[in-house]
Design a protein around this motif. Structure first.
Motif, PDB file in Angstrom:
ATOM      1  N   GLU A 159       0.879  -1.231  -0.036  1.00 23.48           N
ATOM      2  CA  GLU A 159      -0.041   0.094   0.051  1.00 23.48           C
ATOM      3  C   GLU A 159       0.907   1.230   0.075  1.00 23.48           C
ATOM      4  O   GLU A 159       1.709   1.399   0.726  1.00 23.48           O
ATOM      5  CB  GLU A 159      -0.887   0.042   1.389  1.00 23.48           C
ATOM      6  N   GLY A 160       0.332   2.370  -0.791  1.00 22.68           N
ATOM      7  CA  GLY A 160       1.358   3.421  -1.088  1.00 22.68           C
ATOM      8  C   GLY A 160       2.591   3.387  -1.838  1.00 22.68           C
ATOM      9  O   GLY A 160       3.246   4.438  -2.002  1.00 22.68           O
ATOM     10  N   LYS A 161       2.897   2.279  -2.021  1.00 20.97           N
ATOM     11  CA  LYS A 161       4.284   1.912  -2.802  1.00 20.97           C
ATOM     12  C   LYS A 161       4.101   2.308  -4.112  1.00 20.97           C
ATOM     13  O   LYS A 161       3.003   2.078  -4.594  1.00 20.97           O
ATOM     14  CB  LYS A 161       4.989   0.857  -2.396  1.00 20.97           C
ATOM     15  N   HIS A 162       5.186   2.838  -4.649  1.00 19.52           N
ATOM     16  CA  HIS A 162       5.257   2.949  -6.270  1.00 19.52           C
ATOM     17  C   HIS A 162       5.926   1.510  -6.842  1.00 19.52           C
ATOM     18  O   HIS A 162       6.896   1.394  -6.820  1.00 19.52           O
ATOM     19  CB  HIS A 162       5.877   4.343  -6.690  1.00 19.52           C
ATOM     20  N   ALA A 185      -1.197  -0.065  -4.330  1.00 20.02           N
ATOM     21  CA  ALA A 185       0.051   0.526  -4.702  1.00 20.02           C
ATOM     22  C   ALA A 185      -0.205   1.574  -5.780  1.00 20.02           C
ATOM     23  O   ALA A 185      -1.342   1.579  -6.569  1.00 20.02           O
ATOM     24  CB  ALA A 185       0.910  -0.463  -5.114  1.00 20.02           C
ATOM     25  N   THR A 186       0.560   2.645  -5.866  1.00 21.44           N
ATOM     26  CA  THR A 186       0.636   3.361  -7.136  1.00 21.44           C
ATOM     27  C   THR A 186       1.301   2.675  -8.042  1.00 21.44           C
ATOM     28  O   THR A 186       2.427   2.222  -8.023  1.00 21.44           O
ATOM     29  CB  THR A 186       1.408   4.781  -6.936  1.00 21.44           C
ATOM     30  N   VAL A 187       0.608   2.342  -9.543  1.00 22.28           N
ATOM     31  CA  VAL A 187       1.286   1.651 -10.287  1.00 22.28           C
ATOM     32  C   VAL A 187       1.771   2.422 -11.976  1.00 22.28           C
ATOM     33  O   VAL A 187       0.802   2.921 -11.990  1.00 22.28           O
ATOM     34  CB  VAL A 187       0.170   0.461 -10.803  1.00 22.28           C
ATOM     35  N   THR A 188       3.028   1.954 -12.241  1.00 19.50           N
ATOM     36  CA  THR A 188       3.389   2.460 -13.532  1.00 19.50           C
ATOM     37  C   THR A 188       3.659   1.201 -14.361  1.00 19.50           C
ATOM     38  O   THR A 188       4.294   0.372 -14.051  1.00 19.50           O
ATOM     39  CB  THR A 188       4.327   3.469 -13.453  1.00 19.50           C
ATOM     40  N   ILE A 189       2.792   1.394 -15.730  1.00 19.95           N
ATOM     41  CA  ILE A 189       3.129   0.323 -16.732  1.00 19.95           C
ATOM     42  C   ILE A 189       4.007   0.497 -17.656  1.00 19.95           C
ATOM     43  O   ILE A 189       3.644   1.600 -18.485  1.00 19.95           O
ATOM     44  CB  ILE A 189       1.886  -0.309 -17.280  1.00 19.95           C
ATOM     45  N   CYS A 190       5.263   0.128 -17.965  1.00 24.26           N
ATOM     46  CA  CYS A 190       6.335   0.564 -19.017  1.00 24.26           C
ATOM     47  C   CYS A 190       6.104  -0.665 -19.939  1.00 24.26           C
ATOM     48  O   CYS A 190       5.858  -1.850 -19.682  1.00 24.26           O
ATOM     49  CB  CYS A 190       7.759   0.708 -18.228  1.00 24.26           C
ATOM     50  N   HIS A 191       6.650  -0.466 -21.092  1.00 23.15           N
ATOM     51  CA  HIS A 191       6.815  -1.636 -22.182  1.00 23.15           C
ATOM     52  C   HIS A 191       7.869  -0.964 -23.206  1.00 23.15           C
ATOM     53  O   HIS A 191       8.354   0.139 -23.047  1.00 23.15           O
ATOM     54  CB  HIS A 191       5.557  -1.515 -22.543  1.00 23.15           C
ATOM     55  N   THR A 194       8.059   2.687 -24.014  1.00 25.04           N
ATOM     56  CA  THR A 194       8.245   3.617 -22.861  1.00 25.04           C
ATOM     57  C   THR A 194       9.788   4.693 -23.332  1.00 25.04           C
ATOM     58  O   THR A 194      10.473   3.815 -23.477  1.00 25.04           O
ATOM     59  CB  THR A 194       8.395   3.080 -21.550  1.00 25.04           C
ATOM     60  N   ASN A 195       9.569   5.696 -23.256  1.00 19.34           N
ATOM     61  CA  ASN A 195      10.686   6.457 -23.049  1.00 19.34           C
ATOM     62  C   ASN A 195      11.150   6.863 -22.041  1.00 19.34           C
ATOM     63  O   ASN A 195      10.462   6.465 -20.699  1.00 19.34           O
ATOM     64  CB  ASN A 195      10.127   8.159 -23.504  1.00 19.34           C
ATOM     65  N   ILE A 200      12.070   6.162 -14.921  1.00 16.94           N
ATOM     66  CA  ILE A 200      10.876   5.610 -14.409  1.00 16.94           C
ATOM     67  C   ILE A 200      11.047   4.810 -13.502  1.00 16.94           C
ATOM     68  O   ILE A 200      10.608   4.662 -12.438  1.00 16.94           O
ATOM     69  CB  ILE A 200       9.755   5.293 -15.561  1.00 16.94           C
ATOM     70  N   LEU A 203      12.070   5.501 -10.070  1.00 13.57           N
ATOM     71  CA  LEU A 203      11.057   5.971  -9.019  1.00 13.57           C
ATOM     72  C   LEU A 203      10.504   4.834  -7.964  1.00 13.57           C
ATOM     73  O   LEU A 203       9.850   5.271  -7.207  1.00 13.57           O
ATOM     74  CB  LEU A 203       9.896   6.447  -9.832  1.00 13.57           C
TER      75      LEU A 203
END
Lengths: 283, 283
Positions: A159-162, A185-191, A194-195, A200, A203
């Motif tokens: 929870e609350g983690k990136h 979680a805070t979620v970022t999806i790269c592929h 992705t620049n 990223i 982080l």
């Protein structure tokens, strides 16, 4: 955060999951129900053969039955679907696993969709995907579920983690992203498009590598103290993470092998047992 | 990036979408098929009533039929599902919209799931959600689809951009995240448990506000030149974005009203026409 370095031991997590299953399997067999997983392999890809064999022998060691179905690589989509439908209709089969990938001439999505939802122990159907996205799945995809199980076993907070997920496949990147999101979680999806991927990843409190490129994730990209989860399986037992370099930066890391792999199999067994228990309730 | 400030005019985008429908509706009516959207409103929430009325009158203006079903707020889940099933079975109805939210004693998810997939023009079913996540949906949720339509109308590139979505609801935050991901954006999903939200929003090339809090997104959080899309609808026609402050920083921004709202309705009409066309093909 402690400066102690944690190697996330998938063998140990898998063992603890399997231990919870022993009594449940005993209960089932005492009632005349032998949990049974059907595995379908299409073609002769050596690593797919290995995976299927590992899954079958893991079943056997725990007292779960398995039925291995090996189909010729020239099979049509329709023939594959017919084989799946036979297993759907068979009351002795509780779970069905179609080994990914199938030969390119086959419509894999159509084949996955043919699996009955209550036997979809690997969470590959669209219905299973959506249930997982909404947090109501009985059988989330096994590798994503394994990733969560490892974090939970080691009591690593989500929870609350990136969390940064590298990869967006329908059976790994997308579902694990949604599961981590559902766990706050805070979620970022790269592929691949992705620049500034290194920035990223820098982080991330939690990095999930699910990209299918050997040793792709560099140590220099990892934030000091991050948790690194390597869901890659490349030829020669090499993960998607440059392990040595990432080990130095991470507070916790999964090795390859003996990281996420064995836990994925344990989740498959757990789902098969659960499917057998549910089939008993239905009758 | 040009220093010109772009106000993303939803009325204009909606008009261009509706223009493409006129001929299609003519074709259908010439064949004796009058596209028809059924809207279901449960209870007396004034803003829900307004939304439903706007949807019906938008249908009428374009020559699409609509059937408004207004149910008492004391209705049970079973009664609501029965009403939906009647519409499923009715060949004159092509699309079904259940206005969100329903009263809290009703199982909204069960009601959504009762909508037949080929009439699910608002993309609220789990099957529709999964199709959207996999990029194969006929009817993606209308507000997410509207957001993409606005970006496309103004030819704002998505691929390789970092999109930050604030909100994770099943009909807005989650589907728009997956749609932007499928269009090759790098996607971050934030929510109430996100730490350092301002910093994360500061990374975004594209910000989607779908949080349901009036004027929540601050101008100071926005990166210079970002695109700001405000999917919020709060009392008094106030969005989720502090418009004046964000306008200064953004290169392009949707106003509220006349931003995403009218395009959402246009998408609903477009989906209804498409559903009618598909029903014709089936018979």
């Amino acid at each position: 955060m402690s400066s102690e370095k944690l190697i996330l031991d998938g063998t140990r997590v898998a063992k603890s999951i399997k231990e919870t299953l022993v009594e449940r399997i005993d209960h089932l067999t005492a009632r005349g129900i032998l949990p049974c997983l059907a595995t379908i392999l299409v073609g002769d890809d050596p690593s797919s053969e290995t995976y299927v064999r590992m899954k079958s022998s893991s079943c056997k060691r725990l007292g779960i039955d398995s039925r291995r179905i090996h189909l010729n690589k020239a099979i049509t989509t329709e023939e594959l679907i017919a084989a799946i439908q036979q297993l759907n209709a068979d009351p002795q089969i509780h779970g069905i696993l179609l080994q990914h990938p199938v030969p390119p001439h086959i419509d894999e999505r159509a084949a996955f969709e043919a699996i009955q939802i209550d036997k979809d122990v690997d969470g590959v159907t669209m219905q299973g995907f959506a249930q997982n996205a909404f947090g109501t799945a009985n059988f989330p995809s096994c590798t994503p579920a394994a990733i969560l199980a490892i974090l939970d076993y080691y009591q690593l907070p989500i929870e609350g983690k990136h969390a940064v997920i590298v990869g967006r496949s329908p059976i790994l990147g997308k579902p694990v992203s949604l599961m981590l999101l559902n766990r706050n979680a805070t979620v970022t999806i790269c592929h691949s498009k992705t620049n500034n991927l290194p920035q990223i990843i820098g982080l991330a409190d939690i990095v999930v590598a699910a990209v299918g490129k050997p040793s792709f994730i560099q140590g220099a990209w990892i934030k000091e103290g991050a948790i690194v989860l390597d869901a890659g399986y490349n030829a020669g037992n090499i993960g998607d993470v440059d392990y040595k370099a990432c080990y130095i930066k991470a507070s916790a890391i999964t090795p390859v092998p003996a990281g996420i792999g064995p836990v994925t199999i344990a989740m498959l067994l757990k789902h098969t047992v659960f499917a057998a228990e549910k089939s008993k309730m239905l009758t």
